[in-house]
Design an enzyme around this catalytic site. Structure first.
Site, PDB file in Angstrom:
ATOM      1  N   GLY A 276     -13.884  -4.243   1.578  1.00  0.00           N
ATOM      2  CA  GLY A 276     -13.087  -3.735   2.683  1.00  0.00           C
ATOM      3  C   GLY A 276     -11.793  -3.133   2.179  1.00  0.00           C
ATOM      4  O   GLY A 276     -11.383  -2.050   2.612  1.00  0.00           O
ATOM      5  N   ALA A 277     -11.153  -3.830   1.240  1.00  0.00           N
ATOM      6  CA  ALA A 277      -9.883  -3.372   0.686  1.00  0.00           C
ATOM      7  C   ALA A 277      -9.567  -4.231  -0.528  1.00  0.00           C
ATOM      8  O   ALA A 277     -10.253  -5.220  -0.813  1.00  0.00           O
ATOM      9  CB  ALA A 277      -8.766  -3.460   1.722  1.00  0.00           C
ATOM     10  N   GLU A 311      -4.501  -7.710   3.408  1.00  0.00           N
ATOM     11  CA  GLU A 311      -4.015  -7.229   2.115  1.00  0.00           C
ATOM     12  C   GLU A 311      -2.501  -7.360   2.000  1.00  0.00           C
ATOM     13  O   GLU A 311      -1.979  -7.657   0.916  1.00  0.00           O
ATOM     14  CB  GLU A 311      -4.441  -5.774   1.901  1.00  0.00           C
ATOM     15  CG  GLU A 311      -5.933  -5.525   2.031  1.00  0.00           C
ATOM     16  CD  GLU A 311      -6.792  -6.458   1.202  1.00  0.00           C
ATOM     17  OE1 GLU A 311      -6.371  -6.849   0.098  1.00  0.00           O
ATOM     18  OE2 GLU A 311      -7.898  -6.806   1.664  1.00  0.00           O
ATOM     19  N   HIS A 314      -1.557 -10.772   0.973  1.00  0.00           N
ATOM     20  CA  HIS A 314      -1.810 -10.989  -0.454  1.00  0.00           C
ATOM     21  C   HIS A 314      -0.613 -10.612  -1.327  1.00  0.00           C
ATOM     22  O   HIS A 314      -0.516 -11.076  -2.472  1.00  0.00           O
ATOM     23  CB  HIS A 314      -3.002 -10.149  -0.908  1.00  0.00           C
ATOM     24  CG  HIS A 314      -4.325 -10.824  -0.791  1.00  0.00           C
ATOM     25  ND1 HIS A 314      -4.559 -12.104  -1.233  1.00  0.00           N
ATOM     26  CD2 HIS A 314      -5.527 -10.381  -0.307  1.00  0.00           C
ATOM     27  CE1 HIS A 314      -5.828 -12.415  -1.020  1.00  0.00           C
ATOM     28  NE2 HIS A 314      -6.433 -11.401  -0.462  1.00  0.00           N
TER      29      HIS A 314
END
Length: 872
Positions: A276-277, A311, A314
């Site tokens: 996804g990313a 993300e 993260h």
């Protein structure tokens, strides 16, 4: 020989010996538009090679010690260690360069190599856009693929600074972790990064389109960028993406009490992305299918927002503070998932305050499915080497881990949880940690002893079942209530023992409101408590009138299968769509689906339940999940003798809902896609053709590019469309997405020739890029072509081990999972799988994937038997 593997013990030994200071990486990508120098295995390399020069400065704890640095490259030209030239032919083998005779203290290594472009989404991926014939590059390094671009000590706990210098073609843009500099004669010299791990470094290069903004708050100013290919620029809704990003910055910085740790934040939508990313520090790469070319439902925007926030989270949890080794991958991913959903649910101005409904409906069902496979494992998995971690990006690591984090938050309290996280970030910034570091911080802030909790939740596998035990008197007053916890046996082949766990849950009491007809939770109808052991009494309910529905695990605080008592089940069966709130509806839908998969609810009854309640379901994400689940249930779990009748019943219902849906609504689009997925009668297929050519219309339904392809793919799968029609549609959409859709449609055609051509393109050749290979596999497997596909069962077992050994991990996994004969639900498929597992000697990763696929067939056989037994 190690091949491309690395064991945990090797990583630990290297970490004790080495402290890495810095990398200087010089890449010559000037030939990337043409693919660089050609090589004999040009297809595998994505079009050629480029020059990579790496200089590493590192300290060594022991004079004269030996170690190694990682590199996957077609050729190594120079290796210079502390000024001495080493012969590449002697020191470079497999994926390692041997480093003998190291000095105590500072060492300097220089490696000159030819590295390869890829078309697999690993390392430095090269893609050529058919719209403008321009090349676009991006890196993907998690887990061990920075070594495909530069020589590196490829493990997360050997952090360093990284300084990239890149020569690129004229007119290109180059983006990395550090702010983008002004190029000098097409050379881009980036400033060194903070200390980060190899796997979150990044380079993205090409004639990308970009939009820029700034996040500003309380004197803080962070440059923001969004990038995509120019051919997608007209569809890029940058303002909406920036809005979600800013909400994430606001919420995370408040909750983490730690400022964003990097100098800028770019989000780059890149082609042919496997995941996804990816959370590259300050340079997040995202699959460019999230730049929507056609109308999508709000569920797609919600999913994109969750990915963006995942993300961004993260940047703190994973990038600022990083796991020491991959056994804590679950914590990295689960924390990002939990906090991204929480941000959507609680951030001021969020468009998706119902995000926990989506979580219960999608992530939880993924976790429950994964946790019932023979490969189930504790959340804190035993990661012995890189081969283990490569197949561990699964429903346990992401979905069960996030579910258990949600339970942990309920157990310690949300405020206490975030205070512990704040202390954790401050204590370990730019360092590496283990799970115990986080749990210790949470124990300090909550006062809870988490050692037993951790042992039972994180070090054991399997799911608990919670059931209510109710006694009432003649007047319907509850005289006793208890929650019984069960720990079913683990799936055959799984390691470990069943475990009863401590659960923090809520119990919800719901009644039908006569005025609205809705199932509503009473003002005092929620009790929160700890459940532990086999039986937990709930004296708070004694003396209360029994409500219409008693729902265990209301608000979805814990991770457990929930069953309804007989009275509640009867009400829910009649009124599932009548819950006033979306979350209890989602929990009941999930419970019904789980019972269907377990063979406790016959498929025909599940279909009836969905048809009775889906018309009242307002949450579009739930509706779309129900569409997928019904099709899966009827295709695989229904009595084969009644499957066609059930498919007809379902397809008739999809068309009726399509015609009844509000014009232009998300529900109308979702029902159009559901109808296209199973249209089967001549009249239904005529309608698809008429909607395509415009001779018929449905008010409000725009048959745009993506919906057209959904219709074309179905018409190809039933034999209505052949090459001429598919090629004609591709002429309308000569894009990368159009190429993938055309590949799917061609592979879907119900002829022996089409299947043989598709099989050969995937199995007998390695020329397809990752995204096109995935598209071909998706078209090849059609559930209403079982007889046509039956001969490929034997062919699968003949080829799968050789393909696994010959291809990169991502490409091999697509084939091993995608081409397994999952739709051949028979004892014969199980027998052939068992014979292969016993004789082929696959490595652990391939054995796991095939065993998981086998478990799907076994489950389908049991569900079919249950459906057959329920025949009137």
């Amino acid at each position: 020989m190690p091949g491309t593997n690395l064991t945990r013990e090797e990583a630990q030994q290297r970490a004790k010996l080495l402290t890495v200071d810095s990398y200087e990486i010089d890449l010559d990508l000037s030939g990337a538009q043409g693919g660089g120098p050609t090589r004999s295995n040009e297809a595998e390399s994505g079009g050629g090679t480029y020059r990579s020069v790496t200089t590493v400065r590192f300290d060594v704890a022991e004079e004269g010690a030996a170690s190694f640095i990682d590199l996957v490259a077609p050729a190594v030209h120079e290796v210079t260690l502390n000024g001495d030239s080493l012969d590449p032919a002697e020191v470079f083998a497999d994926s390692r360069i041997a480093l003998p005779g190291l000095l105590a203290g500072r060492n300097i290594l220089r490696v000159v190599a030819d590295c390869a472009y890829t078309n697999t989404g690993e390392g430095l991926h090269r893609f050529v856009d058919p719209v403008d014939d321009q090349a676009y590059l991006y890196t993907q390094f998690e887990v061990p693929d920075a070594r495909r671009v530069f020589a590196s000590f490829e493990q997360p706990d050997l952090k360093a600074t990284f300084q990239f210098t890149v020569k690129a073609p004229e007119g290109w843009t180059v983006v990395s972790n550090s702010p983008t500099p002004e190029p000098q004669e097409d050379v881009w010299v980036f400033e060194p990064t903070p200390r980060i791990s190899t796997y979150i470094t990044a380079l993205i290069a090409g004639p990308y389109h970009s939009v820029h903004s700034v996040y500003e708050k309380d004197g803080q100013s962070v440059p923001l960028g969004i990038y995509c290919r120019p051919s997608l620029a007209e569809f890029l809704d940058a303002d909406a993406i920036f809005e979600v990003t800013r909400q994430g910055f606001d919420w995370f910085q408040e909750k983490f009490d730690y400022a964003y740790p990097f100098e800028k934040y770019d989000q780059l939508f890149v082609p042919e992305f496997n995941a996804g990313a990816m959370e590259n520090a300050g340079a997040v790469t995202i699959r460019d299918q999230y730049v929507f070319r056609s109308k999508v439902t709000d569920a797609a925007y919600e999913m994109r927002a969750e990915t963006i926030l995942h993300e961004l989270a993260h940047m703190w949890f994973g990038d600022l503070v990083t796991m020491e080794w991959w056994n804590d991958l679950w914590l990295n991913e689960s924390f990002a998932t939990y906090t991204s959903i929480a941000c959507q649910a609680y951030a001021p101005g969020s468009r998706w305050p119902h995000s926990w409904t989506t979580f219960a409906n999608s992530m939880k069902t993924w976790a429950y499915r994964q946790d019932q496979l023979p490969s189930t494992h504790p959340i804190m998995a035993d990661i012995r080497d890189l081969d283990d971690v490569l197949v561990n990006f699964d429903g346990i690591t992401y979905a069960k881990g996030a579910s258990v984090l949600k339970q942990l938050v309920a157990y310690v309290g949300m405020d206490e949880f975030f205070r512990g996280v704040q202390a954790y970030f401050k204590r370990h910034a730019y360092g590496n940690t283990r799970l115990s570091d986080l749990l210790g911080a949470l124990e300090e802030t909550s006062g809870r002893d988490l050692k037993t909790w951790s042992k039972k939740w994180l070090e054991t596998a399997g799911i608990n079942i919670l059931r209510p035990e109710i006694e009432t008197d003649e007047a319907g007053v509850i005289t006793s209530f208890a929650v019984r916890q069960e720990a079913p046996a683990l799936p055959a082949g799984a390691k470990g023992e069943p475990t009863l766990r401590p659960h923090r849950i809520a119990i919800g009491l719901y009644d039908l409101d006569e005025a609205s007809g809705k199932l509503v939770r009473a003002a005092d109808g929620r009790i929160e408590l700890d459940v532990d052991g086999e039986l937990t009494a709930v004296p708070q309910l004694a003396g209360r009138r029994r409500p219409a529905v008693i729902l265990l695990n209301d608000d979805d605080l814990s991770y457990a299968k929930v069953r309804l008592d007989e009275g509640s089940l009867a009400v829910v069966t009649e009124h599932l769509g009548d819950f006033e709130s979306s979350l209890p509806r989602a929990l009941c839908w999930a419970s019904a689906w789980d019972m269907t998969r377990d063979g406790e609810l016959p498929t025909r009854d599940y279909l009836s339940l969905v048809l009775s309640g889906i018309g009242k379901e307002s949450d579009i994400g739930v509706v779309q999940s129900l569409h997928r689940q019904v099709k899966l249930a009827v295709d695989l779990y229904a009595d084969p003798a009644t499957r066609e009748a059930l498919l007809t019943r379902w397809t008739d219902a999809t068309l009726a809902h399509l015609r009844a849906a509000d014009a232009g609504s998300d529900h109308q689009l979702a029902w159009a896609r559901a109808f296209a997925a199973t249209a089967r009668t001549p009249e239904q297929l005529d309608l698809l053709e008429s909607l395509l050519d415009g001779s018929q219309t449905i008010e409000g339904l725009v048959v745009d590019t993506e919906l057209r392809w959904a219709f074309v793919e179905r018409l190809a799968a039933v034999g209505r469309f052949d090459e001429a029609e598919i090629a004609g549609e591709y002429e309308r959409d000569r894009t990368a997405a159009g190429e993938r859709h055309a590949a799917t449609a061609r592979a879907a055609r119900p002829t022996e020739e089409a299947k043989a051509e598709a099989w050969a393109s995937v199995v007998e050749s390695d020329k397809l890029p990752n995204a096109v290979q995935e598209a071909v596999i998706g078209g090849f497997v059609q559930t209403d072509q079982r007889e046509l596909l039956a001969p490929y069962t034997d062919r699968y077992f003949e080829m799968v081990k050789d393909v696994w050994d010959a291809r990169s991990h991502e490409m091999a996994q697509q084939i091993a999972v995608g081409l397994y004969p999952s739709i051949q639900v028979s004892e014969d498929t199980l027998r052939k799988t068992d014979e292969w597992l016993a004789s082929a000697e696959p490595n652990a990763a391939l054995r796991r994937l095939v065993s998981e696929s086998r478990a799907g067939v076994e489950r389908a056989l049991k569900a079919q038997a249950a459906d057959t037994a329920a025949q009137p």
